[in-house]
Design a protein around this motif. Structure first.
Motif, PDB file in Angstrom:
ATOM      1  N   LEU A  80      63.964 -91.808  -2.363  1.00 23.79           N
ATOM      2  CA  LEU A  80      64.142 -91.679  -0.781  1.00 23.79           C
ATOM      3  C   LEU A  80      65.062 -92.639  -0.321  1.00 23.79           C
ATOM      4  CD1 LEU A  80      60.897 -90.172   0.553  1.00 23.79           C
ATOM      5  CD2 LEU A  80      62.893 -89.051  -0.274  1.00 23.79           C
ATOM      6  N   THR A  81      65.000 -93.930  -0.955  1.00 24.51           N
ATOM      7  CA  THR A  81      65.719 -95.031  -0.179  1.00 24.51           C
ATOM      8  C   THR A  81      66.858 -95.231  -0.907  1.00 24.51           C
ATOM      9  OG1 THR A  81      64.329 -96.520  -1.344  1.00 24.51           O
ATOM     10  CG2 THR A  81      63.769 -96.274   0.677  1.00 24.51           C
ATOM     11  N   LEU A  82      67.061 -94.628  -2.042  1.00 20.86           N
ATOM     12  CA  LEU A  82      68.294 -94.861  -3.045  1.00 20.86           C
ATOM     13  C   LEU A  82      69.622 -94.563  -2.362  1.00 20.86           C
ATOM     14  CD1 LEU A  82      68.080 -95.851  -5.961  1.00 20.86           C
ATOM     15  CD2 LEU A  82      68.283 -93.403  -6.639  1.00 20.86           C
ATOM     16  N   PRO A  83      70.705 -95.220  -2.702  1.00 24.43           N
ATOM     17  CA  PRO A  83      71.797 -95.123  -1.893  1.00 24.43           C
ATOM     18  C   PRO A  83      72.573 -93.632  -2.580  1.00 24.43           C
ATOM     19  CG  PRO A  83      71.864 -97.201  -2.905  1.00 24.43           C
ATOM     20  CD  PRO A  83      70.876 -96.507  -3.267  1.00 24.43           C
ATOM     21  N   GLU A  84      73.073 -92.765  -1.899  1.00 25.33           N
ATOM     22  CA  GLU A  84      73.601 -91.571  -2.167  1.00 25.33           C
ATOM     23  C   GLU A  84      74.453 -91.622  -3.807  1.00 25.33           C
ATOM     24  OE1 GLU A  84      73.309 -88.464  -1.281  1.00 25.33           O
ATOM     25  OE2 GLU A  84      74.385 -87.576  -2.551  1.00 25.33           O
ATOM     26  N   ARG A  85      75.076 -92.346  -3.769  1.00 29.20           N
ATOM     27  CA  ARG A  85      75.875 -92.478  -4.946  1.00 29.20           C
ATOM     28  C   ARG A  85      75.081 -92.675  -6.186  1.00 29.20           C
ATOM     29  NH1 ARG A  85      80.820 -95.062  -6.551  1.00 29.20           N
ATOM     30  NH2 ARG A  85      79.715 -96.132  -7.924  1.00 29.20           N
ATOM     31  N   GLU A  86      73.829 -93.664  -6.199  1.00 23.90           N
ATOM     32  CA  GLU A  86      73.232 -93.690  -7.419  1.00 23.90           C
ATOM     33  C   GLU A  86      72.254 -92.644  -7.506  1.00 23.90           C
ATOM     34  OE1 GLU A  86      71.104 -97.301  -7.424  1.00 23.90           O
ATOM     35  OE2 GLU A  86      72.614 -98.298  -6.020  1.00 23.90           O
ATOM     36  N   LEU A  87      71.836 -92.065  -6.192  1.00 22.48           N
ATOM     37  CA  LEU A  87      71.117 -90.623  -6.630  1.00 22.48           C
ATOM     38  C   LEU A  87      71.996 -89.297  -7.088  1.00 22.48           C
ATOM     39  CD1 LEU A  87      68.517 -89.630  -5.666  1.00 22.48           C
ATOM     40  CD2 LEU A  87      69.349 -88.676  -3.482  1.00 22.48           C
TER      41      LEU A  87
END
Ligand SMILES: Nc1ncnc2c1ncn2[C@@H]1O[C@H](COP(=O)(O)OP(=O)(O)O)[C@@H](O)[C@H]1O
Ligand SMILES: Nc1ncnc2c1ncn2[C@@H]1O[C@H](COP(=O)(O)OP(=O)(O)O)[C@@H](O)[C@H]1O
Ligand code: SF4
Ligand SMILES: [Mg+2]
Ligand SMILES: [Mg+2]
Lengths: 338, 293, 267
Positions: A80-87
């Motif tokens: 949930l706190t992961l940056p969109e890029r990494e997700l």
């Protein structure tokens, strides 16, 4: 359980704020764990919040909805706190998805082979062309598409619904994901095709060792593939346990009712149990147990209308129920499934 | 707010509720159109109202210089406010007539073609294509040359030729609705086509016709005004906005306001109706987007 | 047992133009014969696209058969005068699959249920209330519109409408396929009650074999426009003769985990 935990969801709530600023929780305090290589089924009627739960896990919530509380840990990493890029890098690599309508994942104007090739290349951009083509063919063969080299050159509209779903599974398995999330993958298909697709999924998981979260309302499918089950009702998990105990010893009146309403050979020609009424809208849930208006458990009490039951161990720690009278459900379950 | 909330409230409250749901631009549109229409309707009841009274001694009075003629006077000393109001009633009346007749013809043709399909559909829509291919302006010029120009000739020509857009939309909707399950019910019971169309298909189509019509008002006002301007429509001494512009044109250096004021009136109505009709098209897009989900 | 509905060697074809040259002909119904006895439930199963709905539409005269005949209550429909045909057809009614497209969203429940009565010139407001009660709905739902009802309630409204003219036969085209499991059971029970009370005959169409098995006395299995096997329910389900029926049966996932391959013995 000794297999390591792959995905752990805790107290996840999803919803929106209405015009007066009050929270409307479409998914309300949901928690579960998925162990490596195992199958968890999210079961419930349409509107119970199954799809939103997994959309929140994947960071794919529709606009206007937000995560109101909770944590989602994949291999210990908080999604949930992961940056969109990494997700995004995680999705389609270690996390893969299959939806009810294969066309949500397929581009109608691109050849199927090219789309699978893109999935292969997405995370290994420098793979040589010949190797990619070979991999596409291999994937299509794995999901049982005849003439894979030939079919790869055609467009999605030239494929039948069942074949398209195979193509989507091929795309999902392209990077050997650790977790496959399948949202009603066979609901739109005929039984014979459904059986084939479930076999394809089982084979694909057997070769890759992927775990799976299967969203469905079909208890037959659940009985065939699940290791663990979460029964959802009105945005909450009302019963959680292994497939063996939930089917045989339902600890929640809703689960008992669902099992009782199955139309089966043994009950042919007679009346099946029917849960009365219909689920409450998310904005009109009663204060106590959300199932209270439909519950026919003889032991139900005033407590049901006033206090919301939390998920608690019912039989043992692996079998939990959110019912105040979970210890009185077995008899009821037997009566309605008789 | 849901549709049912709107239905249950008394009419006045519904208007208020509807207005509250408008965007600032849409409210501007409503205000513009209301202002112009109010002007046209109220002016005839004022003491200064005299659209035909000439007073050559008081010709070319500029606007805002004389309390008796707030918008000034024309070359014959006629009160411009009065002529603008009457011209507005004439112009807007013609527009309304043309749009309503077009919507009705288009709806009937489209419903019949779409519901029955087959040969009737081919014949009706073939006819519609022929209509569309005809250049209205040339037809009107030819007819005017033959029988002399008149406002009725213009209205009839436009009414007879401008309905194709309505018919196409009505036909499309009728075709999709006719195979919906709820339309099969009366068909199975042996209900007449009139029964089925009027109860299950026409209501849905009528809403679309209304939306189309509202977005058509501006275009038809421009079209009829240009015909008036060219002398193919309303004939003097009856004023219309198009005619007022053309009359004023001869004195454009001396008294530019004679053309500019009616031009502004046309402009306000066109802008206003377009702002309002945008709401419907936006809403329709929204609804179809929702359905697609 | 006397037959209320007889379909004899029915053929329905669709011709569609394909590109510039040639047409393609779909044999949607390809020589189907079926008999529905009075008071019985005949289940018709088959996968999507096998021609079930086309068969239904042809029974109601919405498609014209290429050959073959449909007889209702002993009357052959082909060649019957429109008035006589309408009269016969009023004893057969249809319940649809999709509870969302089968009710006119603009109409109130009262008018929806009353429509067949009005068309037949037999409208009486009390009859509407009676019909709603028949399917377990209160009279106070009459002024509401379909959007305010759940799928199961809409299906009840559709059934009430189908009962309006006191039909002898109901054709049920996948009436519970679009409903949730818990609601499916409600509607199936309602259908069984109605059959008992009103002595209706059902042609029950579905792709879900469990539902068909639950409701039917006899079952016909359809594939690619043809009936491949007809028989008593137990014969079809316990001893299928046609390999296609057997493969259909093998595909149903059984809702008991202990029956899956490699399951541990039941404790
Ligand atoms: N974008 C959205 N905005 C508002 N409500 C939504 C949205 N998407 C889903 N819902 C509501 O959330 C609830 C749960 O939806 P969903 O997770 O799709 O259910 P399921 O997958 O169990 O059928 C439903 O009541 C649905 O109407
Ligand atoms: N109006 C039509 N025009 C052309 N083909 C049709 C038409 N209606 C149905 N078909 C075709 O007939 C076949 C049977 O369809 P249908 O009766 O709807 O099947 P089912 O109800 O069993 O799913 C399908 O192949 C379908 O594409
Ligand atoms: S808490 Fe009460 S109402 Fe809720 S399921 Fe248990 S017995 Fe029924
Ligand atoms: Mg869902
Ligand atoms: Mg069908």
């Amino acid at each position: 359980m000794t297999t390591p935990v792959l995905l752990r969801v805790d107290d996840l709530s999803v919803g929106y704020r209405d015009a007066d600023g009050a929270e409307v929780r479409l998914v309300d305090g949901v928690g579960f764990t998925v162990h490596e290589g195992r199958v968890l089924c999210l079961v419930g009627e349409s509107g119970s919040g199954k799809s939103l739960t997994m959309a929140a896990v994947l960071g794919l919530l529709p606009e206007g909805l937000e995560v109101l509380s909770g944590t989602v840990r994949f291999r210990g990493q908080d999604l949930l706190t992961l940056p969109e890029r990494e997700l995004r890098a995680l999705r389609g690599n270690e996390l893969a998805m299959v939806f009810q309508d294969p066309m949500t994942a397929l581009n109608p104007v691109k050849r199927v082979g090219a789309q699978i090739a893109r999935a292969v290349r997405a995370h290994h951009p420098r793979t040589p062309r010949a190797q990619v083509l070979a991999r596409v063919e291999e994937l299509l063969t794995e999901v049982g598409v005849p003439d894979p080299a030939e079919r790869a050159r055609s467009y999605p509209h030239q494929w039948s619904g069942g074949m398209r779903q195979r193509a989507v599974i091929a795309m999902a398995m392209a990077n050997r994901p650790a977790l496959l999330i399948a949202d009603e993958p066979t609901t739109a298909l005929d039984v014979t095709i459904q059986a084939q697709i479930m076999d394809v999924l089982a084979d694909a998981r057997a070769t890759s060792g992927a775990a799976m979260v299967l969203i469905t309302h079909d208890l037959g499918l659940v009985a065939q593939v699940a290791d663990e089950i979460c029964i959802m009702y009105a945005g909450r998990i009302v019963e959680r346990g292994t497939v063996w105990t939930v089917f045989d010893e339902a600890r929640h009146p809703y689960t008992a009712g669902l099992l009782g309403s199955l139309l089966s050979a043994e009950r042919a020609g007679s009346r099946a149990y029917a849960i009365p009424g219909s689920p409450p809208a998310p904005t009109r849930r009663p204060p106590g147990c959300a199932f209270a208006t439909r519950c026919e458990l003889p032991a139900r009490s005033e407590l049901c209308g006033t206090t919301r039951p939390e998920l608690r161990p019912a039989a043992d720690v692996t079998h939990e129920s959110a019912c105040h009278h979970a210890d009185r459900t077995l008899e009821f379950a037997r009566a309605v499934t008789a | 707010m849901t549709d049912t909330d709107l239905v249950r409230k008394p009419p006045a409250a519904r208007v208020v509720a509807a207005a509250a749901g408008l965007t600032p631009l849409e409210r501007t549109g409503v205000a513009l159109v209301t202002a112009v229409v109010l002007f046209c309707v109220v002016t005839p009841f004022l003491p200064l109202y005299a659209p035909y009274a000439q007073d050559l001694s008081r010709a070319f009075v500029p606007p805002l210089t004389d309390a008796a003629h707030p918008l000034g006077t024309d070359m014959l000393g006629r009160d411009l406010a009065s002529r603008l109001a009457l011209g507005g009633l004439v112009s807007l009346g013609i527009v309304l007539l043309v749009v309503v007749v077009n919507a009705i013809i288009g709806m009937v043709v489209g419903l019949l073609a779409g519901y029955h399909g087959g040969r009737l559909d081919n014949v009706l829509m073939g006819w519609a294509d022929v209509q569309l291919a005809m250049p209205v302006i040339l037809v009107l010029i030819a007819l005017s040359a033959a029988v002399g120009p008149s406002v009725w000739l213009m209205v009839v020509t436009l009414a007879a030729t401008y309905w194709v857009g309505y018919a196409r939309v009505a036909r499309g909707t009728a075709m999709t609705l006719r195979d919906r399950d709820f339309v099969l019910v009366p068909r199975i019971q042996g209900a007449s086509a009139t029964w089925t169309i009027s109860r299950h298909i026409a209501p849905g189509v009528a809403v679309q016709m209304l939306i189309l019509a509202s977005s058509d008002i501006g275009a038809v006002l421009l079209l009829t005004s240009s015909f008036d301007y060219l002398g193919l429509g309303v004939q003097p001494p009856v004023p219309s906005w198009g005619l007022l512009i053309s009359e004023g044109q001869k004195y454009i250096r001396q008294a530019p306001y004679l053309s500019v004021v009616p031009g502004i009136a046309i402009f306000l109505v066109v802008i206003g109706t377009n702002l309002i009709s945008q709401r419907f098209t936006a809403e329709r897009d929204l609804r179809s987007a929702r359905r697609r989900k | 047992m006397s037959a209320v509905l007889e379909i004899d060697d029915l053929h329905v074809r669709f011709t569609s133009r394909r590109g510039l040259r040639g047409r393609s002909v779909v044999h949607a119904v390809d020589g189907v014969s079926l008999t529905l006895g009075r008071g019985e439930t005949l289940g018709l199963v088959g996968e999507s696209g096998c021609g079930k709905s086309t068969l239904v539409r042809t029974v109601f005269g919405l498609n014209t058969p290429a050959s073959g005949s449909v007889s209702i209550l002993g009357q052959r429909m082909q060649g019957l005068a429109p008035a006589a045909r309408r009269k016969v057809l009023s004893s057969v009614q249809l319940v649809f699959q999709d509870p969302y497209s089968s009710l006119d969203p603009r109409m109130r429940v009262h008018d929806i249920v009353a429509e067949p009565l009005r068309i037949a010139g037999r409208y009486a407001p009390e009859r509407v209330v009676e019909l709603l009660a028949e399917v377990g709905l209160d009279a106070d739902v009459q002024q509401r519109r379909p959007a305010q009802f759940s799928g199961g309630q809409r299906q009840r409204i559709g059934i009430a409408r189908a009962l309006a003219l006191r039909p002898e036969i109901l054709v049920l085209d996948e009436p519970v396929s679009a409903l949730d499991v818990s609601v499916q059971a409600q509607v199936v029970n309602l259908l069984m009650d109605l059959q008992e009370r009103l002595g209706l005959s059902y042609l029950f169409i579905a792709h879900d074999l469990a539902v068909v098995r639950h409701l039917s006395d006899r079952v016909a299995v359809m594939r690619q426009g043809r009936i491949v096997e007809t028989g008593d329910r137990d014969q079809i389900f316990d001893a299928p003769r046609h390999p296609y029926t057997a493969s259909l049966l093998a595909s149903i996932p059984h809702p008991d985990p202990y029956l899956r391959p490699g399951a541990p013995p039941r404790p």
